[in-house]
Design an enzyme around this catalytic site. Structure first.
Site, PDB file in Angstrom:
ATOM      1  N   GLY A   1       0.784  -1.237   0.000  1.00 16.66           N
ATOM      2  CA  GLY A   1       0.000   0.000   0.000  1.00 16.66           C
ATOM      3  C   GLY A   1       0.814   1.285   0.000  1.00 16.66           C
ATOM      4  O   GLY A   1       0.236   2.357   0.158  1.00 16.66           O
ATOM      5  N   LYS A   2       2.120   1.211  -0.189  1.00 20.80           N
ATOM      6  CA  LYS A   2       2.935   2.432  -0.102  1.00 20.80           C
ATOM      7  C   LYS A   2       3.014   3.138  -1.474  1.00 20.80           C
ATOM      8  O   LYS A   2       2.415   2.689  -2.423  1.00 20.80           O
ATOM      9  CB  LYS A   2       4.318   2.095   0.462  1.00 20.80           C
ATOM     10  CG  LYS A   2       4.249   1.376   1.830  1.00 20.80           C
ATOM     11  CD  LYS A   2       3.701   2.253   2.951  1.00 20.80           C
ATOM     12  CE  LYS A   2       3.244   1.504   4.172  1.00 20.80           C
ATOM     13  NZ  LYS A   2       4.240   1.075   5.120  1.00 20.80           N
ATOM     14  N   HIS A   3       3.763   4.259  -1.560  1.00 24.81           N
ATOM     15  CA  HIS A   3       3.798   5.040  -2.816  1.00 24.81           C
ATOM     16  C   HIS A   3       4.326   4.223  -3.991  1.00 24.81           C
ATOM     17  O   HIS A   3       3.912   4.427  -5.130  1.00 24.81           O
ATOM     18  CB  HIS A   3       4.736   6.250  -2.681  1.00 24.81           C
ATOM     19  CG  HIS A   3       4.228   7.366  -1.836  1.00 24.81           C
ATOM     20  ND1 HIS A   3       4.271   7.343  -0.470  1.00 24.81           N
ATOM     21  CD2 HIS A   3       3.682   8.565  -2.168  1.00 24.81           C
ATOM     22  CE1 HIS A   3       3.782   8.481   0.006  1.00 24.81           C
ATOM     23  NE2 HIS A   3       3.405   9.232  -1.001  1.00 24.81           N
TER      24      HIS A   3
END
Ligand code: PLP
Length: 410
Positions: A194-196
């Site tokens: 779910g990170k950038h």
């Protein structure tokens, strides 16, 4: 507002293809790794390239990839070679993956309070948590919103204590023009789903210090200095390596990071314009000199206007198909069982047995900013696949929910 109720829109979700950005760049790199037959980073080239490119990207002298953001924080702490019982200042509002490594290194997490507006630690809250035994400070740039680093670094320098920046949520965020993660002694990033940017699971650690960089690399490699003459397992360490398959995806994703950050910023800006005049709602507070990179978009609700708080507001948004997260985390880390019941190694409670009693005082009254911050925060989703229509839809949903809740107790 009625159009919102009549047509529910599915928002891009970062847990599946709708909210992630994988394409030919990733598949080409993966094909090359598989064709090479080398899936380990000790022999392959993709993780090395990712490390080199990431170091250049953030402007750090060294970058070492690893298995997760948790592994990155663990590695950073291990590089500092703490003694059992040493204190590490951290925050109660972060991912448990940033706190568990402190215990694994036999150190004591000492929780600093936060600024309730940002839920970030500050120089003042860190100063209040300092003791003779403080050996490191971990700051989390929550949601991609940089901490006020000038004051934090000045305090740390005055006490000669290294600062680890947990930038897991803050790829692309800057402070006075520099990438967060490169301001302190060591910076940590996560490439979790779910990170950038993501390769499923992964992490990367950056530093300008060559001696720390060597210890970081050794800690990821069981203490073994690959490529050096007369190698030995130099100290206690794990296998925290990133695989070439992850490295291939991470490298391709890194090429897209600036665009991801730019889109998130533009969408967040639009959201701020749409929500800033809404009574009882405060858009993100950003410190002077900071550039937010919007891993999430956090609102603050005024309890006088919305007595049902973020939980009630989130429920109203769910009716409009907007999956927000009230309070971000249900409770601060120090109220979780690992601390409340000291569930560490067997029944030993180690290393908490080495702690000053005051460091284990987890009464919420000692953390007024943390309590207030969590009580009022509502985290809205955002990602690089959001289009203008998604922002407009979320803004309409927030307006509609606010109107409904206001009229309910008018
Ligand atoms: C995600 C995250 C971590 C842990 O990263 P993992 O890759 O999930 O282990 C640590 N700190 C913060 C602030 C995070 O958001």
């Amino acid at each position: 507002m009625s159009s919102v109720e009549s047509a529910l829109l599915a928002l891009p979700n970062d847990q599946d293809a709708t909210g992630r950005d994988f394409g030919i760049e990733e598949t080409t790199a993966l094909d090359a790794v598989l064709a090479s037959g080398t899936l380990t980073s000790t022999k392959g080239t993709f993780v090395k390239r990712f490390e080199g490119d990431f170091a250049s990207y953030v402007g750090a002298a060294h970058a070492i990839a690893c298995a997760s953001g948790s592994a990155a924080v663990h590695t950073a702490l291990a590089a500092l070679d703490l003694e059992p019982g040493d204190e590490v200042i951290t925050t109660g509002i972060t991912d448990m993956g940033a706190i568990a490594p402190i215990l694994y290194q036999a150190a004591i997490p000492v929780f600093a309070d936060v600024d309730p507006r940002t839920c970030n630690v500050t120089a003042a809250t860190i100063e209040a948590a300092l003791s003779q035994r403080t050996r490191a400070i971990v700051v989390t740039h929550l949601f991609g919103n940089p901490c006020e680093m000038d004051a934090i670094l000045a305090l740390a320098r005055a006490h000669n204590i290294p600062v680890i920046e947990d930038a897991a949520q803050a790829f692309g965020a800057r402070y006075r023009g520099r990438h967060v993660g490169t301001l302190g002694t060591i910076g940590c990033f996560s490439l979790q789903q779910g990170k950038h940017i993501t390769c499923g699971e992964g992490g990367i650690v950056v530093t300008d210090d060559p001696a720390l960089a060597r210890r970081i690399r050794l800690f990821v490699n069981k203490g073994w200095p690959y490529g050096e003459s007369q190698p030995d397992h130099e100290f206690l360490a794990l296998n925290y390596r990133m695989s070439e398959l992850q490295g291939a995806v991470a490298l391709a994703q890194l090429g897209k990071l600036d665009r991801h950050v730019e889109i998130r910023r533009e969408r967040a800006h639009d959201l701020t314009l749409a929500l800033r005049d809404l009574a009882g709602i405060a858009t993100p507070t950003i410190y002077d000199g900071a550039e937010h990179s919007y891993w999430k978009y956090a609102l603050r609700l005024d309890p006088a206007v919305f007595p049902e708080g973020p939980t009630g507001f989130a429920r109203a948004l769910t009716d409009r198909n907007v999956a927000s997260v009230p309070r971000y985390i249900a409770k601060p880390a120090f109220l979780c069982a690992v601390f409340q019941q000291r569930r560490t190694f067997g029944h030993s409670a180690f290393p908490l047995t080495l702690a000053r009693p005051e460091a284990l005082d987890y009464r919420i009254e000692r953390f007024p900013g943390t309590a207030e911050g969590l009580a009022h925060i509502l985290v809205l989703p955002i990602n690089e696949r959001y289009e203008l229509e998604h922002v407009a839809y979320v803004a309409d949903a927030v307006h509609a929910a606010a109107a409904t809740l206001r009229s309910a107790h008018a």
